[in-house]
Design an enzyme around this catalytic site. Structure first.
Site, PDB file in Angstrom:
ATOM      1  N   ALA A 204      -3.249  23.510  18.691  1.00 15.80           N
ATOM      2  CA  ALA A 204      -4.067  23.421  17.475  1.00 15.80           C
ATOM      3  C   ALA A 204      -4.098  24.779  16.780  1.00 15.80           C
ATOM      4  O   ALA A 204      -3.397  25.705  17.188  1.00 15.80           O
ATOM      5  CB  ALA A 204      -5.481  22.977  17.834  1.00 15.80           C
ATOM      6  N   ASN A 205      -4.879  24.907  15.755  1.00 19.80           N
ATOM      7  CA  ASN A 205      -5.065  26.207  15.098  1.00 19.80           C
ATOM      8  C   ASN A 205      -6.532  26.359  14.711  1.00 19.80           C
ATOM      9  O   ASN A 205      -7.342  25.458  14.953  1.00 19.80           O
ATOM     10  CB  ASN A 205      -4.137  26.340  13.885  1.00 19.80           C
ATOM     11  CG  ASN A 205      -4.374  25.231  12.885  1.00 19.80           C
ATOM     12  OD1 ASN A 205      -5.462  25.098  12.346  1.00 19.80           O
ATOM     13  ND2 ASN A 205      -3.366  24.398  12.661  1.00 19.80           N
ATOM     14  N   ARG A 206      -6.876  27.495  14.115  1.00 18.90           N
ATOM     15  CA  ARG A 206      -8.297  27.822  13.934  1.00 18.90           C
ATOM     16  C   ARG A 206      -8.914  27.259  12.658  1.00 18.90           C
ATOM     17  O   ARG A 206     -10.026  27.603  12.300  1.00 18.90           O
ATOM     18  CB  ARG A 206      -8.467  29.343  13.967  1.00 18.90           C
ATOM     19  CG  ARG A 206      -8.235  29.927  15.357  1.00 18.90           C
ATOM     20  CD  ARG A 206      -8.398  31.422  15.346  1.00 18.90           C
ATOM     21  NE  ARG A 206      -9.605  31.826  14.664  1.00 18.90           N
ATOM     22  CZ  ARG A 206      -9.744  32.946  13.969  1.00 18.90           C
ATOM     23  NH1 ARG A 206      -8.730  33.782  13.885  1.00 18.90           N
ATOM     24  NH2 ARG A 206     -10.870  33.233  13.379  1.00 18.90           N
ATOM     25  N   SER A 207      -8.192  26.428  11.943  1.00 21.35           N
ATOM     26  CA  SER A 207      -8.760  25.891  10.695  1.00 21.35           C
ATOM     27  C   SER A 207     -10.024  25.072  10.984  1.00 21.35           C
ATOM     28  O   SER A 207     -10.046  24.238  11.886  1.00 21.35           O
ATOM     29  CB  SER A 207      -7.722  24.997  10.007  1.00 21.35           C
ATOM     30  OG  SER A 207      -8.338  24.279   8.978  1.00 21.35           O
ATOM     31  N   ALA A 271      -4.247  22.728   7.566  1.00 19.67           N
ATOM     32  CA  ALA A 271      -3.358  23.647   8.289  1.00 19.67           C
ATOM     33  C   ALA A 271      -2.534  22.784   9.239  1.00 19.67           C
ATOM     34  O   ALA A 271      -2.884  22.609  10.406  1.00 19.67           O
ATOM     35  CB  ALA A 271      -4.182  24.676   9.051  1.00 19.67           C
TER      36      ALA A 271
END
Ligand code: CTP
Length: 403
Positions: A204-207, A271
């Site tokens: 995942a990412n931090r969005s 994102a």
């Protein structure tokens, strides 16, 4: 937006502090005026603390208190006047333009929209005098929100209850909106995507989804019909926005394909993960099997790039999350992904971008100079981006008229 809240003397005035909070959540700056009767039902100090400003009442009309200037100043400061709860007495005085207390005097200084949220006993609400005053206000363009049906202060059940606070806040936002996107169909994607590694892990990412949610919220406020396609996000769907939840990039692509049909605008604020594991294990990978020492990845489809084919007539807006060479990288994405607007976002800064409440962006256009939107709340940045979107829509309308 500056909201001047006039609180009148009724039992529902005890909800005024929570209303100030609700308006604050919608990015409004609030100042309060209490009518003489209101302070018996609502502590001025509570309003003062929550609005961050002194609360104005009749004492300002006494000589030497600066009250004369006060009603002028407050009236000019207000973008919207909200009277909540509005009693039968104040509704009638507003309807006829009487100016015998600070609230009604200030009301005559407000040249922006006025929203009134009545609360009273059902019999008073039905009284011809009140009906006539309410009709008069409506005729003048005043928005009347509520009253709702429910238990009244008398213990009876009937119409007369103050409308729900989120509904009042929405009415204020709608009243102040330019409505310049009325009838436009806008699709917004937001948040991260989760790409499954096995049944319990994902990439995942931090969005957080904040920027996309803000765009959806502001577009709805400006009258658009908004579909928000969101990756996993803890945020609540903005009022008036239809939300569709997805998890992975492939699911987002499918959702966008379905929702973008007939859309006037598609904003890719999500994102989206560039890669996903080539295959997700059905169960939980075990350490002893060496299953996580390396993960083979395959590239996800580029949804924004595919939009040129899926929604050729829509205004297409992309984002560029960059940690270096912001403008140059964004310029390349604008061209390679066939977008009309590309919002460049420096995600290396901790005070803006991912998961923060503020943002600062540069919007690149196919034609014309880049537009810088300086650091401010994501809601205001969203409005700045939507102003440019509207510019694109207007240009299309103009060229359609010429041809
Ligand atoms: N985007 C997309 N589909 C993807 C990847 C990105 O639609 N598979 C969209 C994003 O929603 C955003 C824009 O493309 O509007 C740019 O995303 P960004 O992550 O900045 O760029 P990438 O194309 O992923 O390039 P890089 O990661 O190399 O910077």
């Amino acid at each position: 937006m500056n909201v001047l809240l006039g609180v009148c003397g009724g039992i529902a005035a005890c909800k005024a502090p929570e209303l100030v909070r609700e308006l604050g959540r919608a990015d409004c700056r609030v100042r309060c005026i209490l009518t003489p009767a209101a302070s018996s039902f609502c502590a001025p100090l509570a309003l003062e603390i929550l609005s961050g400003h002194e609360v104005w009442d009749e004492s300002y009309l006494r000589p030497g208190t600066g009250g004369v200037e006060q009603h002028v100043e407050l009236g000019q400061w207000a973008d919207v006047l909200l009277v909540a709860p509005a009693t039968a007495n104040t509704i009638s005085r507003l309807a006829w333009g009487l100016a015998d207390d600070l609230l009604t005097t200030t009301a005559l200084m407000v040249d922006g929209p006025v929203v009134v949220a009545p609360a009273m006993h059902a019999t008073m609400w039905e009284h011809p005098a009140v009906r006539e005053s309410v009709a008069r206000l409506r005729q003048r363009g005043v928005r009347v929100v509520g009253p709702d049906v429910g238990p009244l202060a008398s213990g009876e059940l009937g119409v007369g209850r103050l409308a729900e606070l989120p509904a009042i806040a929405s009415a204020v936002l709608a009243a102040a909106s330019s409505g310049d996107l009325a009838g436009r169909r806008v699709v917004v994607t937001a948040g991260p995507t989760w790409e499954a590694v096995d049944s319990v892990r994902f990439l995942a990412n931090r969005s957080s989804g904040r920027m996309g949610f803000a765009i959806a919220e502001r577009a709805a406020r400006r009258g658009a019909v908004v579909r928000l396609i969101s990756g996993p996000s803890a945020l609540a769907a903005p009022h008036g926005v239809e939300r569709r939840d997805v998890t992975s990039a492939l699911e987002m692509l499918e959702a966008v394909r379905e929702e973008c049909e007939g859309a006037d605008v598609v904003v890719m604020a999500a994102a989206v993960a560039d890669y996903r594991p080539a295959s997700a294990a059905a169960g939980k990978l075990k350490k002893r099997d060496g299953g996580l020492e390396s993960i083979a990845l395959v590239e996800n489809p580029d949804i924004l790039a595919e939009l040129a084919r899926m929604a050729p007539d829509a205004v297409r807006v992309g984002f560029a999350a960059e940690t270096e060479d912001l403008i140059e990288n964004a310029r390349q994405k604008l061209a390679s992904k066939g977008a009309h607007l590309l919002v460049a976002n420096d995600v290396s800064r901790r005070d803006i971008g991912f998961d923060s409440h503020d943002n600062e962006v540069v919007v690149l256009r196919r034609e014309g100079e880049p537009v810088r939107i300086g650091k401010r709340g994501k809601g205001e940045v969203a409005d700045g981006i939507l102003d440019l979107v509207r510019g694109e829509l207007d240009a299309r309308t103009r060229s359609a008229v010429i041809s």
